[in-house]
Design an enzyme around this catalytic site. Sequence first.
Site: not given
Lengths: 274, 227
Positions: A56-57
């Site tokens: 994730t970002t």
Amino acid sequence: MKNISFLPYHEGSSFFDFLSERHPELKPGLHAITAHRMAPAVDLSQPGTIPVPHGTTVLALKYRDGAIIAGDRRATEGFQIADRRIEKVFRIDEYSAMAIAGAAGPCIEMAKLFQTELEHYEKLEGVQLSCEGKANKLGQMVKANLPMVFQGLVVMPLYVGYDVKRNEGRIFKYDITGGRYEESDHHSIGSGGKDARNTMREHYRSSLPEEDALRVGLLALYNAADEDVGTGGPDLVRGIYPTAKIVSGAGITDVPEDRVRALYETMIAERRRF
Amino acid sequence: MPLPYYVSPEQMMQDKAEYAKKGIAKGRSIIALEYVDGILLAADNPSSSLHKVSEVYDRIAFAGAGKYSEFEHLRKAGIRHADLTGYMYSREDVSARTLSNAYSQSLGTAFSTDVKPLEVEILVVQVGANGQANEIFRISFDGSIVDEKNLAVIGGRSESVQQYLREHATPQPPNLKDGLRRCLAALEQVASQKIPSENLEVAVLDRNRLGRKFRRLSSADISQLFA
């Protein structure tokens, strides 16, 4: 008149507290199930042993009229891609949104519970919580999740709200103990967070217009996906793009997919010319 | 220990009912009226912060007449019930019918087992979406539940208000402006005095709104409608 039969009873206006006290089985996490088979305690004095989200970002940045929050769409299971179009940015109420990094199940559950929490308070009390009050409440929920962190199930939110009293967008980040820290300009979390922060540091200016700020946010996600295996970039073949929401004095709005796609197409066309 | 003297069940229930009715009639009336976009709720309420009408869930609203502390308690419990159901299952599974049943059971139990019955009468209304009909449930102090059509009135001299509204009913549901005018006329007629617009508490369940359908009308909104 304390208890009304056939209707749930609780003192106080917090839905989270109501669940914890009356329906602990519905609370996020698996406290009852895992209590008797605890994972070995984590030695927090050793560097690198605190569990952190490993995919994730998601990022948030302020702009002239409020704040933008955006996130990629990839969910991973080890080295496999579990989902290509997962949503990591959630509308919480009329003036706020949160994005999450960490274990998908508990993350989504926390977002849903936080939505219910704020709506519940608003309906019982007849007024919305202040922006600061909402951010603090989320901190308490992150803190309550701490036992799950030691089982490896991290939930790490990033929260943006429009403060109607101050007339500005605000960004809050958290640590696993529920510590709440306000960011003045921009922030990003998740495995690609560092890469996104680097991009935003270079391109961010204060009081950017909406379109420019959105471009910086999407560029930061693009660069994070370039460097980090856990972050998905724009998928041109399947037509999957990062999602973004904007909070401003006018409330919360979704950035339409067409707009995100158009920005990415321009960005990619420019890169081809290098 | 003195021997408790005998009171027949009929007498006891009658006394309780009389007591509760007296308490409810003391207050002012609240109207729920179907209008073209949903349901309009109007109350004669001099307080701008102690509400008689409130949001419960996406399509559901609550109105309470009688003793404030008691219907406020019921209101909060109803919101808890709705939020719990919506959290446990899904938002669309929260219904006025289920909530009204829970209220009915609670009030019925309190009426027959508690020494003092609750001095309240409540409305649970739900606006129909996608062509579904609106629902208006009126629940009395003894737990009796009535499925009302087009309009319902609780509290104060509710029967006179209801009679006025029935006499002035139109075959088609009115628009918001006409509906509100009619409600105000009914309240004024029965109170036999002018009610200033800042003493009106008005809220709507508007099926055209996105997400949560409940909207409270500010006194500025009301003045604008009457202008």
